[in-house]
Design an enzyme around this catalytic site. Structure first.
Site, short mmCIF file in Angstrom:
data_model
loop_
_atom_site.label_atom_id
_atom_site.label_comp_id
_atom_site.label_asym_id
_atom_site.label_seq_id
_atom_site.Cartn_x
_atom_site.Cartn_y
_atom_site.Cartn_z
N HIS A 73 0.84 -1.21 0.00
CA HIS A 73 0.00 0.00 0.00
C HIS A 73 0.88 1.26 0.00
CE1 HIS A 73 -3.67 2.36 1.06
NE2 HIS A 73 -2.76 3.15 1.64
N GLU A 74 1.77 1.33 0.98
CA GLU A 74 2.64 2.51 1.05
C GLU A 74 3.56 2.57 -0.17
OE1 GLU A 74 1.93 4.81 3.10
OE2 GLU A 74 0.54 3.59 4.27
N HIS A 115 1.83 4.43 -2.84
CA HIS A 115 1.95 5.88 -2.62
C HIS A 115 3.34 6.35 -3.05
CE1 HIS A 115 -1.77 6.82 -0.54
NE2 HIS A 115 -1.56 5.94 0.43
N GLU A 130 -4.51 7.89 -3.06
CA GLU A 130 -5.02 6.63 -2.51
C GLU A 130 -5.32 5.63 -3.63
OE1 GLU A 130 -4.71 6.30 0.59
OE2 GLU A 130 -5.86 4.50 1.06
ZN ZN Z 1 -3.05 5.24 1.82
#
Ligand code: ZN
Length: 497
Positions: free
Chosen positions: A261-262, A265, A291
């Site tokens: 997830h990170e 980003h 996101e």
């Molecule tokens: Zn996030």
């Protein structure tokens, strides 16, 4: 470009440098700083953010913007002018006293929220929540809006988005999503998940996290991975992007999917055009688009069957004991288990958006004056029952679970769910543009997808606002049905529903 434009850009870059220094201090606070450093760090951060604010809202900046308008900029310069003017006007409209009052209230509210949550004592938090909402209403009035106060708050995180539009998107999403959820709940073939909670040694998890980041083409020479209690990603330039993760030795998904997830980003931040660093053309579109990148990598790639076709042997090799009796298919199904949960951050991708909807509805009604802070625990329980099918036994597991409201952050939650919707629509477009995308992922080729995201999204900075970007990239306006179709296809198969 003309002199005024250049001046405007120079001031924006100075302000951005100061903000980057502050961001580095925050990163340090979350990762390395000893506990006793906190008070001084708080002061240093306040000083720096004050400096950045003063520089950016200086009369000199006002003149530069007005002058630049007269120079008739075109193309990319017009984007910078548009965005710099937008944030400048927003900032100069808010009285300094109001900013101070909000900061003080929020500091107090955060403490009260902690106590209230620890003791399941909503009434203890309630007066601060009241005050916080009143202050944010004044803030919205100061900033200005077209239709309703909540628009002014949303606009800070998702420029151009309005409450009416979010409401329309969410109503449509909910109507399509609830039948999918009902079918999954009725299924009699839930996946096996016992192995997710076995022993996963931390050092092996870290190696695996680095390995998956490398597979995603995260550039370790332009970034770092560290540990913090709440994972986050921060960036000072595309050449220095830092993400954090956290390890739970008795639950596999926490670190692995948190890292992906990170990592999503971080790939966005590393892909922003370095030549426009410190200006809107070199910055992300919105929180929702940010996101979308994290969720695309975490869920649409990381929780997909093609991905595990390639990566399962690596995981099995990393944890031969924990996964001794687990096959690839079982593993894939296990990491996609769907289960109603009281807590948003533990929600699976099917239920997640429902958690967001109830927050959005409550926030919007608070700012319309339709309900008051004291009504929130009751409405929370009602909507949880209605949307997720379970009712929190305490307010600590209900209305008090998130820190956002205590920090005066209203209008942020919708960006999480919008991220899911953008991600699914982007991924569909990528599938159309890139032949055999699934096959490529199954062979461990994630660079084709990344290169597409770079070209279509990352490299464009803030050229378009979120909805225009979606139209530009996918050829159609934002539409929840892409996300629902993805869920139906994937979970219909896993749950035979
Ligand atoms: Zn996030």
């Amino acid at each position: 470009m003309g002199n005024h434009y250049d001046r405007m850009i120079a001031i924006r870059r100075e302000a951005s440098d100061i903000s980057s220094a502050a961001a580095l201090l925050s990163w340090d606070q979350e990762t390395l700083m000893p506990k006793k450093g906190a008070p001084a760090r708080g002061r240093q951060l306040a000083t720096l953010s004050g400096l950045a604010h003063t520089r950016f809202t200086s009369p000199e900046m006002g003149e530069a913007i007005r002058g630049a308008e007269g120079e008739g900029p075109v193309g990319p310069a017009l984007v910078n002018l548009r965005e710099i003017r937008r944030s400048y006007q927003r900032l100069i409209r808010v009285p300094v006293e109001l900013v101070r009052e909000m900061a003080e209230t929020e500091a107090e509210a955060k403490e009260r929220w902690r106590e209230a949550r620890a003791n399941n004592d909503f009434p203890r938090f309630s007066p601060l929540l009241h005050r916080s909402i009143e202050l944010r209403k004044r803030y919205a009035e100061a900033v200005g809006y077209e239709h309703e106060p909540y628009d002014a708050l949303l606009d800070e995180y998702e420029p151009g988005m309005t409450a009416a539009r979010v409401s329309q998107i969410f109503d449509d999403l909910r109507a399509q999503l609830l039948p999918v959820v009902a079918r999954i709940r009725a299924s009699r073939t839930p996946p096996r998940t016992d192995f997710l909670s076995r022993h996963y040694p931390r050092a092996d998890q870290e190696r695996l996290s680095r390995r998956v980041l490398s597979l995603m083409h995260f550039d370790f020479e332009a970034g770092r991975m560290d540990i913090s209690s709440h994972p986050f990603t921060t960036s000072f330039t595309p050449n220095d992007v830092r993400l954090t993760t956290r390890y739970d030795e008795s639950y596999f998904p926490t670190a692995f999917f948190g890292t992906m997830h990170e990592g999503g980003h971080a790939l966005y931040d590393q892909g922003l055009p370095v030549e426009h660093e410190g200006t809107p053309l070199g910055e992300p579109v919105s929180l929702g688009i940010h996101e979308s990148q994290s969720r695309l990598w975490e869920n649409l790639v990381g929780r997909s069957r093609p991905f595990w076709k390639h990566f399962f042997p690596a995981v099995k090799q990393a944890f031969p004991e924990a996964l001794a009796d687990v096959g690839e298919e079982e593993f894939y199904r296990g990491v996609n288990v769907v289960k109603p949960s009281l807590i948003r951050i533990e929600a699976d991708e099917v239920h997640y958006s429902l958690h967001i909807m109830l927050r959005f509805e409550i926030e919007r009604d608070l700012f319309r004056g339709a309900i008051s802070a004291d009504d929130t625990p009751r409405i929370w329980r009602q909507r949880m029952k209605e949307y997720i099918g379970i009712e929190p036994p305490t307010d600590s597991d209900g209305v008090l679970q998130d820190i956002h409201w205590a920090m005066g952050i209203f209008g942020y939650f919708p960006t999480y769910a919008l991220g899911n919707l953008y991600a699914a629509q982007f991924m569909n477009a990528a599938g159309r543009d890139l032949p055999d995308l699934e096959g490529r992922v199954a062979r461990g080729d994630l660079s084709t997808l990344l290169e597409w995201l770079r070209r279509k999204i990352h490299a464009r900075g803030m050229t378009w606002q979120a909805e225009d970007l979606v139209r530009e990239v996918t050829g159609a306006p934002l539409d929840a049905s892409h996300f629902v179709a993805y869920l139906e296809h994937k979970y219909g198969e896993i749950y035979e529903s």
